[in-house]
Scaffold this motif. Structure first.
Motif, short mmCIF file in Angstrom:
data_model
loop_
_atom_site.label_atom_id
_atom_site.label_comp_id
_atom_site.label_asym_id
_atom_site.label_seq_id
_atom_site.Cartn_x
_atom_site.Cartn_y
_atom_site.Cartn_z
N ASP A 194 0.66 -1.15 0.04
CA ASP A 194 -0.02 -0.02 0.05
C ASP A 194 0.82 1.19 -0.09
OD1 ASP A 194 -2.07 -1.91 0.28
OD2 ASP A 194 -2.00 -1.39 2.44
N THR A 241 -0.67 4.46 -0.94
CA THR A 241 -1.33 4.65 -2.17
C THR A 241 -2.55 5.27 -1.89
OG1 THR A 241 -2.03 2.44 -1.61
CG2 THR A 241 -0.15 2.77 -3.04
N GLN A 242 -3.29 5.63 -2.89
CA GLN A 242 -4.67 6.26 -2.98
C GLN A 242 -5.82 5.35 -2.33
OE1 GLN A 242 -6.52 7.42 -6.67
NE2 GLN A 242 -7.70 9.00 -5.80
N VAL A 243 -6.69 5.63 -1.51
CA VAL A 243 -7.70 4.81 -1.13
C VAL A 243 -8.94 4.87 -2.41
CG1 VAL A 243 -9.50 4.60 0.40
CG2 VAL A 243 -7.33 5.59 1.24
N GLU A 244 -9.14 3.74 -2.77
CA GLU A 244 -10.18 3.23 -3.89
C GLU A 244 -11.40 4.22 -3.45
OE1 GLU A 244 -9.82 2.31 -6.86
OE2 GLU A 244 -7.67 1.84 -6.20
N PRO A 245 -12.11 5.15 -4.16
CA PRO A 245 -13.35 5.91 -4.01
C PRO A 245 -14.32 4.73 -3.20
CG PRO A 245 -12.61 6.35 -6.09
CD PRO A 245 -11.70 5.15 -5.70
N GLU A 246 -14.76 3.71 -3.70
CA GLU A 246 -15.61 2.94 -3.14
C GLU A 246 -15.25 2.41 -2.04
OE1 GLU A 246 -13.79 0.57 -6.29
OE2 GLU A 246 -14.41 2.53 -6.15
N GLU A 247 -13.89 2.08 -1.83
CA GLU A 247 -13.74 1.72 -0.29
C GLU A 247 -13.76 2.85 0.75
OE1 GLU A 247 -9.43 -0.07 0.76
OE2 GLU A 247 -9.56 -0.31 -1.48
#
Lengths: 267, 334
Positions: A242, A259-265
């Motif tokens: 990550d 790392t970027q957090v996924e939008p849906e996450e």
């Protein structure tokens, strides 16, 4: 490069509870150089630093301080040359800052003598270096965590050591004071001190350290300059997937970011 | 430090000068002068032969307990520790009791009564045992020392109860009296006997005062500052244990002086152990001497009776509430 002032050779150490074993062939500290020890929790960084400081006796291996076996030296003689800041310090009494910093003169003065003019000048300088001038009369209990950390560092600096071993010195510090702290280390290294810092601040270590030691599970993963050592692979290997490796916009030195957090996450 | 010890010195001096004149009998300067003139004045004789040694022993005992308490509170990093926490009293009491219960063990040694001697043996044995348990590869474990001390104290208590249960009731009176503590010595011989052991013990503690400042920062920080932690811990334990054993063997358990006085000193004078330790000795000595004056004159003041109270009762009854006040009045220890 000049000769090492402190070397740790072939140390092995494990704790009675088991599970972890430290195996390090060589750690050498040089005057004018900052070494950053980096690695995940439980990598053995603090254990290695404690062994280097002579606070912990390793099961095997040895520590050489300026040509002498550290374990054979008088503790006072060690303290004249080596300053050690432990990770956790719980002071039993509410000393005032000035009093605490004065205690750092212990290796140089007879225990009962009042501090001489020269001693007091060194105490003043240590207080200035750690920017505690306005707090010198304050008792420790009235300081913030970061200020307290600086006060303890000041007491270590008052020993006038050639070698500084610091275990997570910037933990309770805000980013401003973290940067000030590492700048101070840079300044001290410029004056010829050999510095080793255990830290979780990978980015600060990358910016300020001359040499990085990556550790995991009690052994070295890599050792070298920040550019050599802090590669995407090494970081992934050390901290998992990550993490993203990036470049510092000014210096081009490696820095790490989550790392970027996924939008849906995120939702 | 130097000038801040002066109030304590003055207080001690005042107490030491006044205390010999207080007691059930009125003794004046004229008695002393005529005694010194060689006419065998009984008042002067009481003053020189009883009051002064008693005042000296009281001062030394109180001072020792407070100094050991102050040192042990740092050594064990625990504000509730006092000299007796290490089970020394339990061991001493058991020794004294054995001397009472078994006449075969009743052998007076030098100027010491068999009770005093056996108390000394008991205290010494206790210290030896807990030291043996606490010795480890990397030095001394103060944790083990404390736990073993408390445990051994309880074991000794159990043994005393057993002996109490099975032994002759009129001997109980004697042990009961011992357990209350008291400074009722006559003459200088007992004092002179313990001094060769007491003074080195006190010296060891005072000599390590600068190092104790660092021990208060934790073992790692102290080591970093250049203190040989293991050597200091051993010296403070041995010195404090020895001094306590000597005092307990003569005066029995006298509570609270060793617990409260260091707190009071730190509250008044800060935390530099180079001041706290000698100041605790002086204040502890003055406090116990004053308490003993009350103990030996209270009944006379109240009922014109010559009965004396054991001083341990005074220190516990006055010291207990004082300590609670100290505890409530501010953040503990700091």
């Amino acid at each position: 490069m000049s000769d090492a002032v402190l070397t740790v050779e072939n140390v092995c150490h494990g704790y009675a509870s088991g599970g972890f074993e430290l195996r390090v062939t060589r750690l050498a500290l040089h005057p004018g150089e900052i070494a950053g020890l980096i690695g995940p929790n439980g990598a053995g960084k603090s254990t290695l630093l404690r062994i280097a400081a002579g606070v912990l006796r390793p099961r095997s291996g040895q520590v050489m301080l300026g040509g002498n076996l550290l374990a054979r030296m008088e503790r006072r003689e060690v303290a004249k040359r080596l300053g050690y800041l432990p990770q956790e310090i719980a002071a039993q009494f509410d000393f005032r800052v000035e009093e605490l910093v004065g205690l750092g003169r212990f290796p140089h003065v007879s225990g009962f003598a009042a501090l001489s003019r020269k001693d007091r000048e060194i105490v003043d300088r240590s207080i200035r270096q750690t920017e505690l001038e306005n707090l010198r009369e304050r008792p420790l209990s009235q300081l913030s965590g970061g200020e307290r950390k600086r006060a303890f560092l000041a007491s270590v600096l008052a020993q006038e050591p050639e070698i500084l071993l610091l275990d997570e010195p910037t933990v309770a510090l805000d980013i401003h004071h973290q940067v000030r702290f590492f700048r101070l280390l840079r300044e001290l290294a410029r004056k010829g001190l050999a510095v080793a810092v255990v830290t979780h601040e990978v980015n600060l270590a990358a910016l300020f350290a001359d040499r990085i030691v990556l550790m995991r599970n009690g052994t070295y993963l890599a050792e070298g300059t920040p550019r050599q050592v802090l590669t995407e692979d090494a970081i992934r290997n050390l901290y998992g997937t990550d993490i993203l490796l990036h470049r510092h916009p000014q210096s081009g030195l490696p820095i790490v970011l989550p790392t970027q957090v996924e939008p849906e996450e995120a939702r | 430090m130097n000038s801040r010890i002066i109030p304590y010195l003055l207080l001690s001096l005042a107490v030491l000068l006044i205390a010999p004149w207080i007691g059930t009998e009125h003794i004046g300067l004229d008695h002393l002068l005529s005694y010194l003139g060689g006419d065998g004045n009984p008042g002067g004789s009481v003053l020189i032969g009883q009051r002064i040694p008693r005042v000296l022993l009281g001062f030394l005992a109180g001072g020792t307990l407070a100094l050991v308490g102050a040192s042990f509170q740092v050594l064990f990093r625990n504000p509730l520790v006092e000299p007796y926490t290490l089970g020394v009293t339990g061991g001493a009491a058991l020794g004294a009791y054995l001397a009472i219960a078994f006449p075969a063990l009743s052998v007076p040694v030098g100027p010491l009564s068999s009770m005093q001697f056996m108390a000394m043996v008991g205290a010494g044995a206790t210290l030896g045992i807990i030291y043996f348990f606490a010795r480890q590869q990397q030095g001394l474990s103060t944790h083990t020392l404390l736990l073993a001390g408390v445990t051994l104290g309880i074991v000794c208590g159990g043994a005393i109860m057993l002996l109490t249960y099975i032994s002759d009731p009129h001997k109980l009176l004697q042990i009961n009296r011992w357990l209350m503590g008291g400074i009722d010595v006559v003459g200088y011989k007992e004092l002179a006997t313990i001094l060769p052991f007491l003074l080195p013990g006190l010296g060891l503690l005072l000599a390590n005062a600068p190092e104790l400042n660092h021990i208060a920062l934790g073992e790692e920080m102290a080591t970093g500052h250049g203190v040989d932690v293991n050597r200091v811990q051993t010296a403070v334990f041995v010195g404090g244990g020895l001094a306590t054993a000597m005092v307990v063997s003569l005066v029995g358990p006298i509570g609270f002086v060793g617990l409260i006085v260091p707190h009071a000193v730190r509250r008044m004078s800060g935390f530099d152990q180079r001041l706290v330790l000698p100041a605790s000795f002086l204040l502890g000595g003055a406090a116990l001497t004053a308490a003993d004056c009350v103990a030996r004159s209270l009944f006379m003041w109240l009922w014109h009776s010559t009965t004396e109270l054991p001083v341990g009762i005074i220190t516990a009854l006055v010291g207990g509430p004082l300590f609670i006040r100290l505890l409530l009045s501010r953040k503990f220890m700091t």
